[in-house]
Design an enzyme around this catalytic site. Structure first.
Site, short mmCIF file in Angstrom:
data_model
loop_
_atom_site.label_atom_id
_atom_site.label_comp_id
_atom_site.label_asym_id
_atom_site.label_seq_id
_atom_site.Cartn_x
_atom_site.Cartn_y
_atom_site.Cartn_z
N SER A 40 0.83 -1.19 0.00
CA SER A 40 0.00 0.00 0.00
C SER A 40 0.88 1.26 0.00
O SER A 40 1.70 1.43 -0.88
CB SER A 40 -0.96 -0.04 1.19
OG SER A 40 -2.02 0.88 1.02
N ASP A 154 -5.91 -3.43 -2.13
CA ASP A 154 -4.82 -3.19 -1.17
C ASP A 154 -4.15 -4.48 -0.70
O ASP A 154 -4.81 -5.42 -0.27
CB ASP A 154 -5.40 -2.43 0.03
CG ASP A 154 -4.33 -1.77 0.87
OD1 ASP A 154 -3.45 -2.49 1.38
OD2 ASP A 154 -4.36 -0.54 1.01
#
Length: 289
Positions: A40, A154
């Protein structure tokens, strides 16, 4: 003599700006980063660092205010997510031109989640920004990123602290920057904010009204759909991260409190970078608690 380290950068939304401060302090203290792996925001900062242009990126993000964040927010009413994510990637490309991962100056990998297959995807080659955009796709916030027939979200859903994906050279120390640590936040004084009313604010309010749920502004707000999803993801992320950390021998651990900043506080980049600097100096024993 420089000490070589393999650096792992966790997920954590805007708190991931602390990775910039951590990298600066590690280098200032004579550490040589030989490889980096991130999830991320850890993938975003790690990829830009591996490209050699982190100072330029820091200079830009340190000037971002709320209005700039809103201008870079391409809102949509799609059921797949609130943000398309194209504007921010194109802006970053102006500072750090696109390139392939295999052409970076040090080994780098980004972790994402293949949402259809329910599996981890590790990017070690190919387009840098495809890997970053896939890795940062926070569910319900960013739309999933499509590459071919696959859709990615993510990487924190499966591997928020990708220790097992870092490429280590002989005698490398292992360094971790965890921006989701279960520790008390440093005390800080919140600056007073002036109310703003413009087309960007009105657009956000319009979307909120259509969703019939408010995005919570503080911890006392009721748990709506957005808040419920966000909190659920954060809990899962922390649990996976804790399990990962206890199962590895780590030489340097830099911890940033999960309560220090909200995951969408992107306009506080300068403050978050400073927090990363201080946390790193503490981890290295150079300043006292």
């Amino acid at each position: 003599m420089k000490k070589n380290i393999a650096l792992v950068l966790s997920s954590g939304g805007a708190r991931g700006f602390a990775h910039i401060g951590a990298i600066k302090m590690l280098e200032q203290q004579g550490y040589n980063i030989t490889s980096v792996a991130g999830t991320s925001m850890g993938a975003l900062v790690g990829g830009i660092y591996a490209s050699g242009l982190l100072p330029q990126f820091e200079e830009w993000v340190s000037t971002i205010d709320k209005m700039e964040v809103l201008r870079l927010t391409d809102l949509t009413l799609s059921s797949r997510g609130l943000i398309k994510g194209k504007k921010i990637i194109e802006k970053i490309k102006e500072i750090v031109p696109d390139r392939n991962i295999e052409d970076l100056r040090i080994p780098f990998c980004a972790v994402a989640t293949d949402i259809l297959k329910g599996k981890e995807k590790v990017f070690t080659e190919g387009d840098l920004y495809d890997a970053i955009r896939a890795s940062i796709s926070i569910p319900t916030f960013f739309q999933p990123f499509q590459i071919g027939e696959d859709f990615y979200v993510d990487g924190g859903l499966v591997n928020p602290v990708p220790i097992n994906r870092i490429k280590r050279h002989k005698n490398d120390l292992l360094a971790i920057v965890n921006v989701n640590a279960d520790i008390p936040p440093e005390p800080k004084k919140e600056p007073e904010e002036k109310p703003a009313d413009n087309k960007y604010i009105r657009k956000i309010r319009s979307i909120q009204a259509k969703l019939a749920k408010e995005i919570p502004r503080n911890n006392k707000d009721s748990i709506g759909l957005f808040n419920l999803s966000n909190r659920s993801i954060c809990i899962m992320l922390r649990q996976i991260a804790d399990l990962t950390l206890v199962n590895h021998q780590i030489d340097i651990t830099v911890n940033i409190s999960r309560d220090s900043f909200e995951i969408y506080d992107f306009y506080k980049a300068g403050e978050i970078i400073k927090a990363g600097e201080n946390a790193t100096l503490k981890a290295l024993g150079l300043i006292r608690e």
